[in-house]
Write an enzyme that holds these catalytic residues in place. Sequence first.
Site, PDB file in Angstrom:
ATOM      1  N   LYS A  50       0.816  -1.221   0.000  1.00  0.00           N
ATOM      2  CA  LYS A  50       0.000   0.000   0.000  1.00  0.00           C
ATOM      3  C   LYS A  50       0.852   1.276   0.000  1.00  0.00           C
ATOM      4  O   LYS A  50       0.535   2.224  -0.699  1.00  0.00           O
ATOM      5  CB  LYS A  50      -0.931   0.016   1.216  1.00  0.00           C
ATOM      6  CG  LYS A  50      -2.118  -0.926   1.101  1.00  0.00           C
ATOM      7  CD  LYS A  50      -2.941  -0.821   2.376  1.00  0.00           C
ATOM      8  CE  LYS A  50      -4.285  -1.472   2.239  1.00  0.00           C
ATOM      9  NZ  LYS A  50      -5.147  -1.242   3.396  1.00  0.00           N
ATOM     10  N   ASP A  89     -10.352   3.124   2.126  1.00  0.00           N
ATOM     11  CA  ASP A  89     -10.540   2.597   3.495  1.00  0.00           C
ATOM     12  C   ASP A  89     -11.311   3.579   4.388  1.00  0.00           C
ATOM     13  O   ASP A  89     -12.214   3.190   5.119  1.00  0.00           O
ATOM     14  CB  ASP A  89      -9.186   2.283   4.148  1.00  0.00           C
ATOM     15  CG  ASP A  89      -8.619   0.954   3.672  1.00  0.00           C
ATOM     16  OD1 ASP A  89      -9.388   0.105   3.200  1.00  0.00           O
ATOM     17  OD2 ASP A  89      -7.387   0.770   3.793  1.00  0.00           O
TER      18      ASP A  89
END
Length: 290
Positions: free
Chosen positions: A73, A109
């Site tokens: 990420k 997210d």
Amino acid sequence: MQVELKNSTQKLCVIGDPVLHSKSPLIHNTMIEALGLDYIYLCQPVERGKAAQWLRCAALAGYAGFNATMPHKEALVSLMDELDEDARQYGAVNTVCIREGKYWGYNTDGRGFLAALSQAGIETAGKTVLVLGAGGAARAVAPKLCRTGDAARVVVANRTVEKAAALCSSSPDGRMQPADFRGETLCHLAGEADLIVNCTNLGMTGINRQFEGLSFLDALKSGAAVCDLIYSPAETVLLQKARAGGHKTLNGLGMLIWQAVFALEHFTGTKIDGAVVLPLVEAALEEACI
Ligand code: NAP
């Protein structure tokens, strides 16, 4: 599940290391099938340090996009041509779209977390929130609570207090404040909180660690809620004790599904009605015993 492949079918996947346990293919393929979209979602192991190599392969192999999990990420951020505001702020990308040879990085997210809270009827506007942890998940959740969730105050308590301080320094208006993770600190902060969000991995299946004590839950006001980003087990010891104390609780499954809804919107350019796909995804996960 039956996924029909045609010449026109576009490829998506999740990359990570490890990744074969990922629920993303089941979640995305369930939504793709339900919405009649011409995509297939696969699972692609990519070793640490190989994200740049993977990007070239993905473009050559005609992928429309992919999701990223550990350990890619952060590494993807500097490899993108464009970044959305959340990916830039969190320093992490979980969704990549490949459009005309360019890489567009997003992070869904934080939005997924807020959507899950809202769906569960947990309000954040004007509230005081205690975030436990300052790792990757907290970096998505804490700023989002201030910026979009409009929380009045977010306290980030972390074992390594310097990491909490670094996270809170990203908030220009001082609404995010760092704290340590000692029992008495947590008790004091819990007494002021309307919502506690566990962003540590304490209590997670496969991680042999629990909170040293949960007496801080006794300090919670009645009406305060407790959310755990962990979804396996479905109810952590933290959530069990909070529920026994009469508090509203929420696990991390909703966030997991909502971040996927927003990622699929980026991949396909299609607006997705979460209320339609959510029960289908939950049923698919339950059938797969997840
Ligand atoms: P991470 O970056 O590794 O951060 C882990 C956090 O846990 C750090 O704040 C760490 O504190 C803390 N911690 C670890 N061991 C501890 C201990 N013994 N005592 C106190 N604190 C401890 O992990 P992450 O990516 O943020 O993920 C955290 C959790 O969120 C995981 O369980 C993950 O599955 C879950 N998650 C769920 C979703 C979802 O969609 N539902 C999305 C993302 C993450 P230090 O900084 O002091 O090490």
